[in-house]
Design an enzyme around this catalytic site. Sequence first.
Site, PDB file in Angstrom:
ATOM      1  N   PRO A  33      -8.391   0.172  -9.901  1.00  0.00           N
ATOM      2  CA  PRO A  33      -7.730  -0.945  -9.221  1.00  0.00           C
ATOM      3  C   PRO A  33      -8.742  -1.741  -8.394  1.00  0.00           C
ATOM      4  O   PRO A  33      -9.704  -1.186  -7.872  1.00  0.00           O
ATOM      5  CB  PRO A  33      -6.714  -0.255  -8.300  1.00  0.00           C
ATOM      6  CG  PRO A  33      -6.555   1.123  -8.861  1.00  0.00           C
ATOM      7  CD  PRO A  33      -7.870   1.475  -9.476  1.00  0.00           C
ATOM      8  N   LYS A  34      -8.505  -3.044  -8.282  1.00  0.00           N
ATOM      9  CA  LYS A  34      -9.297  -3.876  -7.382  1.00  0.00           C
ATOM     10  C   LYS A  34      -8.486  -4.054  -6.107  1.00  0.00           C
ATOM     11  O   LYS A  34      -7.473  -4.754  -6.087  1.00  0.00           O
ATOM     12  CB  LYS A  34      -9.627  -5.233  -8.003  1.00  0.00           C
ATOM     13  CG  LYS A  34     -10.583  -6.052  -7.143  1.00  0.00           C
ATOM     14  CD  LYS A  34     -10.923  -7.379  -7.779  1.00  0.00           C
ATOM     15  CE  LYS A  34     -12.011  -8.095  -6.972  1.00  0.00           C
ATOM     16  NZ  LYS A  34     -11.662  -8.260  -5.543  1.00  0.00           N
ATOM     17  N   TRP A  35      -8.940  -3.399  -5.050  1.00  0.00           N
ATOM     18  CA  TRP A  35      -8.183  -3.369  -3.809  1.00  0.00           C
ATOM     19  C   TRP A  35      -8.381  -4.648  -3.010  1.00  0.00           C
ATOM     20  O   TRP A  35      -9.457  -5.244  -3.019  1.00  0.00           O
ATOM     21  CB  TRP A  35      -8.603  -2.154  -2.984  1.00  0.00           C
ATOM     22  CG  TRP A  35      -8.331  -0.871  -3.700  1.00  0.00           C
ATOM     23  CD1 TRP A  35      -9.187  -0.189  -4.513  1.00  0.00           C
ATOM     24  CD2 TRP A  35      -7.106  -0.144  -3.718  1.00  0.00           C
ATOM     25  NE1 TRP A  35      -8.566   0.928  -5.031  1.00  0.00           N
ATOM     26  CE2 TRP A  35      -7.292   0.977  -4.556  1.00  0.00           C
ATOM     27  CE3 TRP A  35      -5.865  -0.334  -3.102  1.00  0.00           C
ATOM     28  CZ2 TRP A  35      -6.279   1.906  -4.782  1.00  0.00           C
ATOM     29  CZ3 TRP A  35      -4.870   0.602  -3.330  1.00  0.00           C
ATOM     30  CH2 TRP A  35      -5.082   1.702  -4.171  1.00  0.00           C
ATOM     31  N   ASP A 183      -5.500  -6.511  -6.247  1.00  0.00           N
ATOM     32  CA  ASP A 183      -6.193  -7.787  -6.415  1.00  0.00           C
ATOM     33  C   ASP A 183      -6.701  -7.937  -7.844  1.00  0.00           C
ATOM     34  O   ASP A 183      -7.448  -8.853  -8.147  1.00  0.00           O
ATOM     35  CB  ASP A 183      -7.362  -7.855  -5.421  1.00  0.00           C
ATOM     36  CG  ASP A 183      -7.810  -9.276  -5.154  1.00  0.00           C
ATOM     37  OD1 ASP A 183      -6.988 -10.193  -5.305  1.00  0.00           O
ATOM     38  OD2 ASP A 183      -8.982  -9.468  -4.799  1.00  0.00           O
TER      39      ASP A 183
END
Length: 345
Positions: A33-35, A183
Amino acid sequence: MNLSHLPIQVPYLPMEAKSVAQIPKGAEWQYEPKWDGFRCLAFRDGDTVELQSKSGESLTRYFPELVQALTALRAKRFVLDGEIVLFIDGRLSFDDLLQRIHPAESRVRKLSVEHPVKLVLFDLLVDDKGKLVATDVFAKRRKDLEHFISRYVDSDEILFLSPATRELENAETWLETMRGQLDGVVAKRLDLPYQSGERAMLKIKDLRTADCVVGGFRYGAREKLVGSLLLGLYDEQGLLHHVGFTSSIAAAERPALTEKLEALIGKPGFTGRSPGGPSRWSTAKSADWQPLRPELVVEVRYDHFTGQRFRHGTKLMRWRPDKSPRQCLLSQLEGESASPLGLIA
């Protein structure tokens, strides 16, 4: 700050990601995941803990709860790579995270108790023995990170391991179902070492966004309040080029923003391509613009980037005080600037 026993020192720029339109396929990729938070490198050498931002600036004073959690670990020397995030009622809140960058220590302490942040960990650069592992391939670093967390982190209240998958279908599901939370998705090569300061990862967002320098502004037509922000990106020679504008500024925010911008009026403004003069669609007055010292960074959403500029006006998403203007490069959009004819030539 004494980090003399570590093989890497502050500032040490993190490895970054380049925007692409699709998730790459292949056994050499791992997806995460893109945090939506602040990138953070966490250094510990004995009793000294230092939190460093993406741009190399110190974040230590703003997150005392992270310093306390890292100091409490039995491991005495390490460097971790991760993202500082803040959950409010179970949902990520970047706006509340921004409130932590505050000059008053009392305010920082109060917020750290009311809404403590978390540090999502996704890479290990120096292990618990103080040995440099950034030169190892990512597949090994990930295993070492998992071992580090299982050995030293007793709960996920503050520190926790970022999920990861090698299944493309799982990554696609994250992208489709977690809009407004994540994100996007990051793709990392399993067979590469850590590449400090390089865009060696790929990021895929549901919305196309770019971080831009505010190189100038124009006043509105009716009153002396900011009407639009003029956006810039640096090239490889360090020249700041005008690439477009955004005027999606809430009316209530314009007076305070105008005052803030006027305090920054001054050269150089744009050192490469500058905003154009009057044209058949503009008057001499509407073409006037104020140059700014390049200190402010904004994230904007856009639909097309062609001819080294945004085709249409962009939407202002948020301010990025955590990001250095010098990190706002044309290269982050180089894939979209290329002609599609090159794919079939």
